[in-house]
Design a protein around this motif. Sequence first.
Motif, PDB file in Angstrom:
ATOM      1  N   ASP A  65      61.415  53.825  69.754  1.00  0.00           N
ATOM      2  CA  ASP A  65      62.055  53.590  71.051  1.00  0.00           C
ATOM      3  C   ASP A  65      61.018  53.352  72.143  1.00  0.00           C
ATOM      4  O   ASP A  65      61.224  52.536  73.035  1.00  0.00           O
ATOM      5  N   PHE A  66      59.905  54.097  72.038  1.00  0.00           N
ATOM      6  CA  PHE A  66      58.853  53.920  73.033  1.00  0.00           C
ATOM      7  C   PHE A  66      58.381  52.466  73.035  1.00  0.00           C
ATOM      8  O   PHE A  66      58.247  51.833  74.084  1.00  0.00           O
ATOM      9  N   TRP A  67      58.148  51.919  71.844  1.00  0.00           N
ATOM     10  CA  TRP A  67      57.634  50.545  71.778  1.00  0.00           C
ATOM     11  C   TRP A  67      58.713  49.529  72.123  1.00  0.00           C
ATOM     12  O   TRP A  67      58.438  48.507  72.737  1.00  0.00           O
ATOM     13  N   TYR A  68      59.944  49.818  71.741  1.00  0.00           N
ATOM     14  CA  TYR A  68      61.028  48.910  72.116  1.00  0.00           C
ATOM     15  C   TYR A  68      61.203  48.924  73.637  1.00  0.00           C
ATOM     16  O   TYR A  68      61.632  47.934  74.234  1.00  0.00           O
ATOM     17  N   GLY A  69      60.817  50.048  74.265  1.00  0.00           N
ATOM     18  CA  GLY A  69      60.932  50.177  75.713  1.00  0.00           C
ATOM     19  C   GLY A  69      60.269  49.039  76.479  1.00  0.00           C
ATOM     20  O   GLY A  69      60.784  48.588  77.498  1.00  0.00           O
ATOM     21  N   PHE A  70      59.126  48.563  75.970  1.00  0.00           N
ATOM     22  CA  PHE A  70      58.438  47.461  76.650  1.00  0.00           C
ATOM     23  C   PHE A  70      59.337  46.228  76.728  1.00  0.00           C
ATOM     24  O   PHE A  70      59.392  45.540  77.734  1.00  0.00           O
ATOM     25  N   LYS A  71      60.031  45.988  75.642  1.00  0.00           N
ATOM     26  CA  LYS A  71      60.920  44.836  75.584  1.00  0.00           C
ATOM     27  C   LYS A  71      62.110  45.060  76.535  1.00  0.00           C
ATOM     28  O   LYS A  71      62.514  44.169  77.273  1.00  0.00           O
ATOM     29  N   LYS A  72      62.645  46.292  76.486  1.00  0.00           N
ATOM     30  CA  LYS A  72      63.826  46.608  77.270  1.00  0.00           C
ATOM     31  C   LYS A  72      63.518  46.511  78.766  1.00  0.00           C
ATOM     32  O   LYS A  72      64.310  45.988  79.543  1.00  0.00           O
ATOM     33  N   ASP A  73      62.311  46.996  79.135  1.00  0.00           N
ATOM     34  CA  ASP A  73      61.949  47.002  80.558  1.00  0.00           C
ATOM     35  C   ASP A  73      61.482  45.633  81.045  1.00  0.00           C
ATOM     36  O   ASP A  73      61.234  45.451  82.233  1.00  0.00           O
ATOM     37  N   GLY A  74      61.275  44.723  80.109  1.00  0.00           N
ATOM     38  CA  GLY A  74      60.727  43.426  80.516  1.00  0.00           C
ATOM     39  C   GLY A  74      59.239  43.467  80.790  1.00  0.00           C
ATOM     40  O   GLY A  74      58.681  42.529  81.351  1.00  0.00           O
ATOM     41  N   THR A  75      58.567  44.543  80.388  1.00  0.00           N
ATOM     42  CA  THR A  75      57.118  44.598  80.568  1.00  0.00           C
ATOM     43  C   THR A  75      56.389  44.139  79.313  1.00  0.00           C
ATOM     44  O   THR A  75      55.172  44.059  79.285  1.00  0.00           O
ATOM     45  N   GLY A  76      57.159  43.838  78.271  1.00  0.00           N
ATOM     46  CA  GLY A  76      56.568  43.328  77.046  1.00  0.00           C
ATOM     47  C   GLY A  76      57.489  42.276  76.455  1.00  0.00           C
ATOM     48  O   GLY A  76      58.680  42.237  76.773  1.00  0.00           O
ATOM     49  N   GLU A  77      56.930  41.418  75.621  1.00  0.00           N
ATOM     50  CA  GLU A  77      57.744  40.374  75.006  1.00  0.00           C
ATOM     51  C   GLU A  77      57.221  40.093  73.604  1.00  0.00           C
ATOM     52  O   GLU A  77      56.025  40.256  73.322  1.00  0.00           O
ATOM     53  N   LEU A  78      58.140  39.703  72.717  1.00  0.00           N
ATOM     54  CA  LEU A  78      57.741  39.351  71.361  1.00  0.00           C
ATOM     55  C   LEU A  78      56.930  38.059  71.398  1.00  0.00           C
ATOM     56  O   LEU A  78      57.249  37.140  72.143  1.00  0.00           O
ATOM     57  N   TYR A  79      55.900  37.992  70.556  1.00  0.00           N
ATOM     58  CA  TYR A  79      55.046  36.795  70.593  1.00  0.00           C
ATOM     59  C   TYR A  79      55.841  35.538  70.246  1.00  0.00           C
ATOM     60  O   TYR A  79      55.598  34.466  70.782  1.00  0.00           O
ATOM     61  N   LYS A  80      56.829  35.698  69.363  1.00  0.00           N
ATOM     62  CA  LYS A  80      57.626  34.533  68.983  1.00  0.00           C
ATOM     63  C   LYS A  80      58.409  34.007  70.177  1.00  0.00           C
ATOM     64  O   LYS A  80      58.571  32.802  70.349  1.00  0.00           O
ATOM     65  N   GLU A  81      58.903  34.944  70.980  1.00  0.00           N
ATOM     66  CA  GLU A  81      59.670  34.541  72.164  1.00  0.00           C
ATOM     67  C   GLU A  81      58.780  33.814  73.161  1.00  0.00           C
ATOM     68  O   GLU A  81      59.256  33.039  73.971  1.00  0.00           O
TER      69      GLU A  81
END
Lengths: 512, 330
Positions: free
Chosen positions: A319-335
Amino acid sequence: MVSRKRLSALILVLALIVPLLAACGGGTTSTATAVPGGTVPEATAATGGAVTTAPAATAATGGEATAMPEATAAISGTEATAMPEATAAISGTTGTGGGTEASGATAGASGDVTKIKVEDGATLRFAVAGNATEQKLYQDGVDRFTKVFPNVKVTLEPIPTDYDTAIKAGISGNTVQDVFLLDGELMGALGPNSQLLALDDALTASGAKTTDYYDPLVQIYQIDGKTYGLPKDFNSLVVFINNDMAQTASIDPASIKTWDDLKAAAQKMTTGEGPSKTFGMCLNPDIQRYGAAILQNGNAIIQDNKAVFNDAKGVAAIDFWYGFKKDGTGELYKEMGKGWCGEAFSGKNAAMVVEGGWIIPFLADPANGATDLNYTAIPLPIPEGGKPATWLFTNAFAANAKTQYPNAAAALVLFLTSAMNEKALIPSGLAQPSLKSLATDPYFTDNPVQKVLVEQGATGQLADSVLGGPIHKGDVIDALNKDAMEPIFLGAKTTQDALNEAAQAVDQALQK
Amino acid sequence: MATSASVAPHRERRAATLARREALTAYLFIAPYLLTAGIFTFGVLIYVFYTSFTNLTASFAVAQAKFVGFNNYIRAFQDSQFQIALGNVFWYFVVVTTIQTIGAIGLAVLLNAKLRGLQIYRTLLYAPSVASAVVLSLIFLWLYLRTGFINYVLGTNIAWLQDPRRILDAIYQPLGIKNVPDFLRGPSITWLAIMFLNIFSTIPTFMVMFLAALQDIPGHLYEAAALDGATGLRAFWSITLPLLRPVIALVVILGTIGTFLVFAQIAIMTQGGPLRTTLVPLYLIYQKTLGTGTQAEAGFGAAMAFILAFIIITITIIQRRYIESSTQQS
């Protein structure tokens, strides 16, 4: 009627051509699969995580080994005094400028490979993967070996693509090389089926000990107390941080110690909107990235042959790592339209990435346009009250059980993983030495990024072992990534649900 | 060549030896093919069939493989991944075969018209078929990027090759229908994107077949129909389509086999993702057999391959029966 004939002829020609075209397509598939997104081969290394070394364009690999007679003398003499000479000789020719400092090293495994009685006039075939740079390094190693064992002839047989398949085919066709590079997957396929030469006799003869290597690196190549491969080097996962972006956001990379620090840093370094948005963190939904977080949080992944990663602390870690995606502070490289996170880092689309040493030669390659990028490496931050953990990746050298010259083959394996050979490879910067003693090499004081990487050897765990061991790891990783990581990061399932589902699949895979 | 009873005995003998010699020559000519096919097609096929009853792993001599009876087949039917793959390929088969057959007929009819610069159009339209699946996949990989050309043209912002949303959810969700099995939720957007690529690249091949067949339809049929007042669409339905039927049968069958055996696009573009919505049997078999990313289980892979072959043969037979019987009726 003529026209009907024409029709049939045409259809016939098409019927001939279509399968031909199909065949052409099929034939080239295997080599092309490695380049999703038209990226460089490193992408495979990064996502697969199995390759410990990655190509380097700039690494000063020279190493003509002209001073080798000294080195030879060094090996047969007492190590304490002799090793520095060997080192000096080697670093002198590599032209890295580290020659003078290197002479102070006291590195050295406890063994002396010359004590192995090799078959006179033995000829060995030696299979390796990798690109031209890596092959050059292997050839240098072979040259060093033949200086020590002049009565053994070694031919290097590079297999740049589909390495595992080629080795498996060689095993079943009885044409496999005498000595070859061995990864965790091959170990799972060959080790339990008595296709590998046990190296224990050679280890005893030379006096070398498996405890000279980092435990997790060598354990994966052992079955029932016998050692079938010796780790040639390793790589570890750390966080790479873009210095300029950190400075702009007034963050001191060294101050990032905990998950909260990391999250805050990612927040501060996320800038812009739309296609030009820079993300704080590049994400890769792979258990061989974020699985380490589960361990940091004090949760095992598999215990007593049962999946336990879906326990509360495991869920919190993912969940911690998914948090980056959820918060918009991280993105999948494919995206981001990238082949792997290294590209997002070099393209300045992400300020931080979780990668291993393979990113260093990638960034140093002028072709990737990031030679001016300043970066720092820090160990993976840990949760409050957690313990340091990261993933390690390694490859080994091993010998064919059916080789005609078992002693010479074992000697080559032991030599290539000896302090002398590994020390010579340190300046290449491709991967870290698998011998604990070499972690104190002066090279690392001058190269802080590599220093962080090599230090992880002490706390890291081997993904191959933790994720089900060599035999099951393929299915375990597949289940974890496809049933859990992917749905979680695509937002298709909740972390708990997805991990529960993956746990079922992993349990099934472990039963096989 | 055939000899009849009324011929004189000595002539009969001569004819017989001649026939034998001719047969021998014929066999000699096809011997190279028979030999290679015998070893590398049928020999291997038999070996693979045997393998499907063992627990052989990819890397070892047969000696270590144990006979496991029908276990591999039973396991294949129970394997969730194989079920997903079959479901995916079924949608692929339905959508691609239908659209590519209709599209190929349409294009062929267009190109059969007397247009200026017809040759240029024909060449241009045929071009995609000449490119290999790998090359096309790599090109479309770029076109389908979020920042790629297709989003640019459509003005959309879809990660075409990472979008696991299934299209039939667009129907279920407004109606509030939940817990629909994945298969009934239709193909994912990514799967549709790959379907489009495949349709794009195979239409021209089949178009050429239809074009050849169209040019074979005697013009006087249309003239006669025109006298009876049937032109345009009516003539197309009543003359063109029935006369194209044998070629339609061929195209549908080739299309079926082709769609069930899709591999290159998957291996290059998606590796079965996202969320296994583009996982196809051939890619699964490849993964399992060689153990790329999974345990190597050649026996299990072989069993799945034979199940797949059986499904293809069954569907092909049904199609042939159906199309042939409707030809006889008309």
